[in-house]
Design a protein around this motif. Structure first.
Motif, PDB file in Angstrom:
ATOM      1  N   ASP A  12      13.892  51.093 -33.679  1.00 25.24           N
ATOM      2  CA  ASP A  12      13.193  51.061 -33.740  1.00 25.24           C
ATOM      3  C   ASP A  12      12.681  52.889 -33.567  1.00 25.24           C
ATOM      4  OD1 ASP A  12      11.491  48.666 -33.387  1.00 25.24           O
ATOM      5  OD2 ASP A  12      12.074  48.595 -31.445  1.00 25.24           O
ATOM      6  N   ALA A  13      14.171  53.589 -33.319  1.00 24.47           N
ATOM      7  CA  ALA A  13      14.204  54.638 -32.800  1.00 24.47           C
ATOM      8  C   ALA A  13      13.994  55.692 -34.155  1.00 24.47           C
ATOM      9  CB  ALA A  13      14.858  54.834 -32.246  1.00 24.47           C
ATOM     10  N   ASP A  45      35.345  61.199 -30.856  1.00 21.83           N
ATOM     11  CA  ASP A  45      35.028  60.241 -29.535  1.00 21.83           C
ATOM     12  C   ASP A  45      34.427  60.659 -28.321  1.00 21.83           C
ATOM     13  OD1 ASP A  45      36.437  57.963 -30.266  1.00 21.83           O
ATOM     14  OD2 ASP A  45      38.355  58.749 -30.480  1.00 21.83           O
ATOM     15  N   ALA A  46      34.403  61.874 -28.334  1.00 19.87           N
ATOM     16  CA  ALA A  46      34.452  63.051 -27.038  1.00 19.87           C
ATOM     17  C   ALA A  46      32.889  63.060 -26.930  1.00 19.87           C
ATOM     18  CB  ALA A  46      35.127  63.277 -26.074  1.00 19.87           C
ATOM     19  N   GLY A  47      33.133  63.727 -28.603  1.00 21.57           N
ATOM     20  CA  GLY A  47      32.127  64.531 -28.893  1.00 21.57           C
ATOM     21  C   GLY A  47      30.831  63.706 -29.510  1.00 21.57           C
ATOM     22  N   ARG A  48      29.523  64.310 -29.333  1.00 19.92           N
ATOM     23  CA  ARG A  48      28.299  64.101 -30.014  1.00 19.92           C
ATOM     24  C   ARG A  48      27.896  64.336 -31.232  1.00 19.92           C
ATOM     25  NH1 ARG A  48      23.630  62.457 -26.100  1.00 19.92           N
ATOM     26  NH2 ARG A  48      21.957  62.487 -27.251  1.00 19.92           N
ATOM     27  N   ILE A  49      27.177  63.011 -32.106  1.00 18.16           N
ATOM     28  CA  ILE A  49      26.423  63.844 -32.845  1.00 18.16           C
ATOM     29  C   ILE A  49      25.662  64.806 -33.205  1.00 18.16           C
ATOM     30  CG2 ILE A  49      24.446  62.454 -35.203  1.00 18.16           C
ATOM     31  CD1 ILE A  49      25.942  60.507 -34.881  1.00 18.16           C
ATOM     32  N   GLN A  50      26.029  65.921 -34.107  1.00 19.69           N
ATOM     33  CA  GLN A  50      24.951  67.263 -33.950  1.00 19.69           C
ATOM     34  C   GLN A  50      23.628  67.132 -34.660  1.00 19.69           C
ATOM     35  OE1 GLN A  50      24.648  68.982 -30.670  1.00 19.69           O
ATOM     36  NE2 GLN A  50      26.418  67.499 -30.347  1.00 19.69           N
ATOM     37  N   PRO A  51      21.905  67.040 -34.831  1.00 13.34           N
ATOM     38  CA  PRO A  51      21.487  67.993 -35.745  1.00 13.34           C
ATOM     39  C   PRO A  51      21.718  68.464 -36.555  1.00 13.34           C
ATOM     40  CG  PRO A  51      20.406  66.574 -33.728  1.00 13.34           C
ATOM     41  CD  PRO A  51      21.774  67.108 -33.566  1.00 13.34           C
ATOM     42  N   ARG A  52      22.087  69.594 -36.166  1.00  9.66           N
ATOM     43  CA  ARG A  52      22.732  71.177 -37.056  1.00  9.66           C
ATOM     44  C   ARG A  52      23.760  70.580 -37.558  1.00  9.66           C
ATOM     45  NH1 ARG A  52      26.815  73.713 -34.865  1.00  9.66           N
ATOM     46  NH2 ARG A  52      27.447  72.254 -32.375  1.00  9.66           N
ATOM     47  N   LEU A  53      25.094  69.516 -37.104  1.00 15.79           N
ATOM     48  CA  LEU A  53      26.449  69.386 -37.879  1.00 15.79           C
ATOM     49  C   LEU A  53      25.466  68.495 -39.186  1.00 15.79           C
ATOM     50  CD1 LEU A  53      28.565  69.367 -35.161  1.00 15.79           C
ATOM     51  CD2 LEU A  53      27.575  71.183 -37.041  1.00 15.79           C
ATOM     52  N   VAL A  54      24.985  67.836 -38.481  1.00 15.76           N
ATOM     53  CA  VAL A  54      24.151  66.320 -40.061  1.00 15.76           C
ATOM     54  C   VAL A  54      23.735  67.052 -41.467  1.00 15.76           C
ATOM     55  CG1 VAL A  54      22.638  64.855 -40.416  1.00 15.76           C
ATOM     56  CG2 VAL A  54      24.179  64.798 -38.547  1.00 15.76           C
ATOM     57  N   ALA A  56      21.278  58.034 -31.748  1.00 18.83           N
ATOM     58  CA  ALA A  56      20.441  57.532 -33.047  1.00 18.83           C
ATOM     59  C   ALA A  56      18.932  58.391 -32.569  1.00 18.83           C
ATOM     60  CB  ALA A  56      20.327  56.067 -32.684  1.00 18.83           C
ATOM     61  N   LEU A  57      18.655  59.117 -31.717  1.00 21.59           N
ATOM     62  CA  LEU A  57      17.835  60.161 -31.543  1.00 21.59           C
ATOM     63  C   LEU A  57      17.895  60.664 -32.075  1.00 21.59           C
ATOM     64  CD1 LEU A  57      16.264  58.710 -27.851  1.00 21.59           C
ATOM     65  CD2 LEU A  57      15.384  58.555 -30.115  1.00 21.59           C
ATOM     66  N   ASP A  58      19.597  61.466 -31.650  1.00 22.80           N
ATOM     67  CA  ASP A  58      19.485  62.738 -32.618  1.00 22.80           C
ATOM     68  C   ASP A  58      19.185  63.040 -33.954  1.00 22.80           C
ATOM     69  OD1 ASP A  58      19.725  63.855 -30.280  1.00 22.80           O
ATOM     70  OD2 ASP A  58      22.271  63.004 -29.777  1.00 22.80           O
ATOM     71  N   CYS A  59      19.974  61.201 -34.729  1.00 21.35           N
ATOM     72  CA  CYS A  59      20.198  61.297 -35.934  1.00 21.35           C
ATOM     73  C   CYS A  59      18.873  61.881 -36.016  1.00 21.35           C
ATOM     74  CB  CYS A  59      20.758  60.087 -35.954  1.00 21.35           C
ATOM     75  SG  CYS A  59      22.311  59.779 -36.123  1.00 21.35           S
ATOM     76  N   ALA A  60      17.707  60.702 -35.141  1.00 24.70           N
ATOM     77  CA  ALA A  60      16.270  60.765 -35.852  1.00 24.70           C
ATOM     78  C   ALA A  60      15.768  62.432 -35.977  1.00 24.70           C
ATOM     79  CB  ALA A  60      15.660  60.015 -35.147  1.00 24.70           C
ATOM     80  N   LYS A  61      16.397  63.361 -35.831  1.00 24.88           N
ATOM     81  CA  LYS A  61      15.763  64.259 -35.838  1.00 24.88           C
ATOM     82  C   LYS A  61      16.418  65.394 -36.708  1.00 24.88           C
ATOM     83  CE  LYS A  61      16.585  65.506 -30.385  1.00 24.88           C
ATOM     84  NZ  LYS A  61      17.562  65.606 -29.235  1.00 24.88           N
ATOM     85  N   ALA A  62      17.348  64.933 -37.101  1.00 28.05           N
ATOM     86  CA  ALA A  62      17.932  64.803 -38.368  1.00 28.05           C
ATOM     87  C   ALA A  62      17.729  63.781 -39.834  1.00 28.05           C
ATOM     88  CB  ALA A  62      19.173  65.198 -38.411  1.00 28.05           C
ATOM     89  N   ALA A  63      16.868  63.440 -39.742  1.00 31.39           N
ATOM     90  CA  ALA A  63      15.995  62.507 -40.390  1.00 31.39           C
ATOM     91  C   ALA A  63      16.036  62.223 -41.869  1.00 31.39           C
ATOM     92  CB  ALA A  63      14.983  61.594 -39.732  1.00 31.39           C
TER      93      ALA A  63
END
Ligand SMILES: O=C[C@H](O)COP(=O)(O)O
Length: 251
Positions: free
Chosen positions: A49-50, A220-229, A13-20
């Motif tokens: 909160d994040a 599953d194994a990958g993590r959300i990437q702000p640049r991909l968002v 979610a913190l990575d999402c926040a970077k791409a908010a």
């Protein structure tokens, strides 16, 4: 079209926040408990909160059984934890009447607590694989239960995608029926950037994504990437502009 992204943890979610600036709704789920797996109340709270206060937090209540009381209580738990979008996967509902029963309980439990909360009745594009309600029954289920949106996702995350199970013309009918009921239409299910043209053309209100914005496209194994968002959002915006230009030319 709004972009809903589903992190599985506070870190993501913190990575999402970077791409908010590129997304509209942060959707808390726990993919290892199913397509619409529910996360813990404290995770919803920490994610609330994040992420920036102007971004709504959504929470999935799970791939739920036909147990209206249990599900209503779980939905209230998600709302109390800070989610203002409450998504319910009607996994165990074999008939529209069962699904309406479940969603009526959810709508009452959530809106008694928070009248402005937004309730999403979600079915599955691959309903035929799990024996739950037909995708095209969802708009009426959402309308008759007082929900705010009808959604389709895929139940089995095996690489097959929304359009593999519900082709674009049937998704268009889903959107049409949902709009006729004066509700929002949300679509998801291993959606890729290449699907955005069709999703835009048929008038989708919310697109839900995880895998397409994870490293390696792996939900599953990958993590959300702000640049991909950001890249996914750029494609959405491009299709919105192209479609608006086509409509303007045609009229
Ligand atoms: O609500 C949206 C889902 O998280 C979609 O996940 P997916 O794109 O990996 O199928």
């Amino acid at each position: 079209m709004l972009l809903l992204i589903s992190p599985d943890s506070v870190d993501e979610a913190l990575d999402c926040a970077k791409a908010a600036e590129h997304l509209d709704i942060v959707d808390v789920k726990k993919p290892d408990e199913g397509s619409l797996g529910a996360n813990f109340p404290w995770v919803i709270r920490e994610i609330r909160d994040a992420v920036p206060a102007d971004k709504p937090v959504s929470a999935t209540v799970g791939d739920v059984p036909y147990k209206p009381g249990t599900v209503a209580q779980a939905a209230l738990g998600a709302a109390v934890s800070g989610a203002t979008y409450i998504k319910v996967g009607l996994y165990g509902c074999a008939t529209p009447d069962q699904a309406i029963d479940v969603m009526r309980g959810v709508v009452r439990a959530v809106k008694d607590y928070r009248p402005d909360a937004f309730v999403v009745a979600s079915g599955y594009a691959d309903a035929h694989r799990i024996g739950c309600v037909n995708p095209l029954a969802l708009p009426d289920i959402a309308r008759r239960s007082g929900s705010d949106a009808a959604m389709l996702d895929t139940a089995v995350k095996d690489g097959t995608r929304l359009f593999d199970h519900v082709p674009p013309d049937v998704c268009a009918e889903f959107v049409r029926l949902t709009h006729e009921a004066e509700l929002l239409a949300a679509l998801a299910g291993s959606v890729k950037a290449g699907d955005l043209g069709e999703l835009t053309r048929i008038g989708t209100d919310i697109v839900g994504v995880r895998g397409a914005v994870c490293e390696g496209g792996d939900r599953d194994a990958g993590r959300i990437q702000p640049r991909l968002v950001a890249a996914f959002r750029a494609e959405m915006d491009r299709h919105a502009r192209d479609y608006a230009a086509t409509v303007a030319t045609a009229s």
